[in-house]
Write a protein that holds these residues in place. Sequence first.
Motif, PDB file in Angstrom:
ATOM      1  N   SER A  39       0.828  -1.206   0.000  1.00 43.46           N
ATOM      2  CA  SER A  39       0.000   0.000   0.000  1.00 43.46           C
ATOM      3  C   SER A  39       0.864   1.257   0.000  1.00 43.46           C
ATOM      4  O   SER A  39       0.592   2.211  -0.742  1.00 43.46           O
ATOM      5  CB  SER A  39      -0.934  -0.007   1.208  1.00 43.46           C
ATOM      6  OG  SER A  39      -1.702   1.161   1.236  1.00 43.46           O
ATOM      7  N   VAL A  82      -5.893  -2.319   0.041  1.00 46.11           N
ATOM      8  CA  VAL A  82      -6.515  -1.993   1.328  1.00 46.11           C
ATOM      9  C   VAL A  82      -7.656  -2.964   1.635  1.00 46.11           C
ATOM     10  O   VAL A  82      -7.798  -3.421   2.775  1.00 46.11           O
ATOM     11  CB  VAL A  82      -7.003  -0.524   1.354  1.00 46.11           C
ATOM     12  CG1 VAL A  82      -7.875  -0.251   2.553  1.00 46.11           C
ATOM     13  CG2 VAL A  82      -5.803   0.411   1.343  1.00 46.11           C
ATOM     14  N   TYR A  83      -8.469  -3.316   0.614  1.00 47.34           N
ATOM     15  CA  TYR A  83      -9.540  -4.286   0.833  1.00 47.34           C
ATOM     16  C   TYR A  83      -8.976  -5.647   1.230  1.00 47.34           C
ATOM     17  O   TYR A  83      -9.492  -6.308   2.133  1.00 47.34           O
ATOM     18  CB  TYR A  83     -10.408  -4.438  -0.418  1.00 47.34           C
ATOM     19  CG  TYR A  83     -11.281  -3.253  -0.729  1.00 47.34           C
ATOM     20  CD1 TYR A  83     -11.678  -2.358   0.256  1.00 47.34           C
ATOM     21  CD2 TYR A  83     -11.717  -3.012  -2.015  1.00 47.34           C
ATOM     22  CE1 TYR A  83     -12.477  -1.278  -0.028  1.00 47.34           C
ATOM     23  CE2 TYR A  83     -12.526  -1.928  -2.317  1.00 47.34           C
ATOM     24  CZ  TYR A  83     -12.895  -1.071  -1.319  1.00 47.34           C
ATOM     25  OH  TYR A  83     -13.696   0.000  -1.606  1.00 47.34           O
ATOM     26  N   PHE A  85      -6.119  -6.176   2.647  1.00 49.89           N
ATOM     27  CA  PHE A  85      -5.585  -5.990   4.003  1.00 49.89           C
ATOM     28  C   PHE A  85      -6.694  -6.154   5.040  1.00 49.89           C
ATOM     29  O   PHE A  85      -6.537  -6.853   6.037  1.00 49.89           O
ATOM     30  CB  PHE A  85      -4.946  -4.600   4.114  1.00 49.89           C
ATOM     31  CG  PHE A  85      -4.604  -4.183   5.511  1.00 49.89           C
ATOM     32  CD1 PHE A  85      -3.454  -4.647   6.122  1.00 49.89           C
ATOM     33  CD2 PHE A  85      -5.430  -3.329   6.218  1.00 49.89           C
ATOM     34  CE1 PHE A  85      -3.134  -4.260   7.420  1.00 49.89           C
ATOM     35  CE2 PHE A  85      -5.122  -2.938   7.506  1.00 49.89           C
ATOM     36  CZ  PHE A  85      -3.964  -3.407   8.109  1.00 49.89           C
ATOM     37  N   LEU A  86      -7.843  -5.527   4.794  1.00 55.74           N
ATOM     38  CA  LEU A  86      -8.965  -5.641   5.722  1.00 55.74           C
ATOM     39  C   LEU A  86      -9.492  -7.073   5.790  1.00 55.74           C
ATOM     40  O   LEU A  86      -9.870  -7.554   6.863  1.00 55.74           O
ATOM     41  CB  LEU A  86     -10.076  -4.667   5.334  1.00 55.74           C
ATOM     42  CG  LEU A  86      -9.735  -3.188   5.503  1.00 55.74           C
ATOM     43  CD1 LEU A  86     -10.840  -2.323   4.934  1.00 55.74           C
ATOM     44  CD2 LEU A  86      -9.465  -2.858   6.947  1.00 55.74           C
ATOM     45  N   LYS A  89      -7.165  -8.958   8.024  1.00 58.01           N
ATOM     46  CA  LYS A  89      -7.400  -8.622   9.432  1.00 58.01           C
ATOM     47  C   LYS A  89      -8.654  -9.323   9.963  1.00 58.01           C
ATOM     48  O   LYS A  89      -8.658  -9.814  11.096  1.00 58.01           O
ATOM     49  CB  LYS A  89      -7.542  -7.109   9.613  1.00 58.01           C
ATOM     50  CG  LYS A  89      -6.267  -6.328   9.393  1.00 58.01           C
ATOM     51  CD  LYS A  89      -5.234  -6.672  10.424  1.00 58.01           C
ATOM     52  CE  LYS A  89      -5.130  -5.570  11.428  1.00 58.01           C
ATOM     53  NZ  LYS A  89      -4.036  -5.769  12.372  1.00 58.01           N
ATOM     54  N   VAL A  90      -9.713  -9.387   9.154  1.00 58.67           N
ATOM     55  CA  VAL A  90     -10.927 -10.094   9.563  1.00 58.67           C
ATOM     56  C   VAL A  90     -10.612 -11.572   9.767  1.00 58.67           C
ATOM     57  O   VAL A  90     -11.094 -12.190  10.718  1.00 58.67           O
ATOM     58  CB  VAL A  90     -12.056  -9.894   8.518  1.00 58.67           C
ATOM     59  CG1 VAL A  90     -13.197 -10.873   8.727  1.00 58.67           C
ATOM     60  CG2 VAL A  90     -12.564  -8.468   8.569  1.00 58.67           C
ATOM     61  N   ASN A 109     -15.516 -13.123   1.015  1.00 59.84           N
ATOM     62  CA  ASN A 109     -15.016 -11.765   0.784  1.00 59.84           C
ATOM     63  C   ASN A 109     -14.226 -11.670  -0.511  1.00 59.84           C
ATOM     64  O   ASN A 109     -14.292 -10.655  -1.206  1.00 59.84           O
ATOM     65  CB  ASN A 109     -14.162 -11.309   1.957  1.00 59.84           C
ATOM     66  CG  ASN A 109     -14.984 -11.022   3.182  1.00 59.84           C
ATOM     67  OD1 ASN A 109     -16.182 -10.773   3.092  1.00 59.84           O
ATOM     68  ND2 ASN A 109     -14.360 -11.068   4.342  1.00 59.84           N
TER      69      ASN A 109
END
Length: 145
Positions: A39, A82-83, A85-86, A89-90, A109
């Motif tokens: 990123s 970024v998506y 990455f999220l 994390k989830v 996802n």
Amino acid sequence: MVSAPGTITLVSLMAGERLSQAKLRAGRPMVIEFLVLVSFTCSWLFAFTTILFGLFALRSVWWCRMGLWACAFLYASNKLVVYIFLMAKVHLVTCPKVPHIKDPVLRRNALLLLPYGVILVAMLLWEVSDIRGEHCYIGLKRASS
């Protein structure tokens, strides 16, 4: 307002700080750390190409259009990172013991990211790049934004 060279310097400092704080874990992939650095790299490349194409944009409409495509591609790439990455994390919060490939939430996802390719194509199809006077104007039409 921060200038493009200031942005490059700021992003480079942040990436260097993040890299120096990354703790190497034996045997475990550093997915989160890798995605953060990707990123930062996309952000740095965005600022760098803004400078590069800004220097040549007034020479022709082609340079102006190439600047738009580079910015749109890097913007979309950074958003995708970024998506992801999220999503990672989830995965760490919901089921850290399950491998990434077997995690049903991560699979769902990932499927939800497929329409993002359509958005990227729309960004490249409905773009505006024009030279008026001494300025190169770039942007996206409402249909693609």
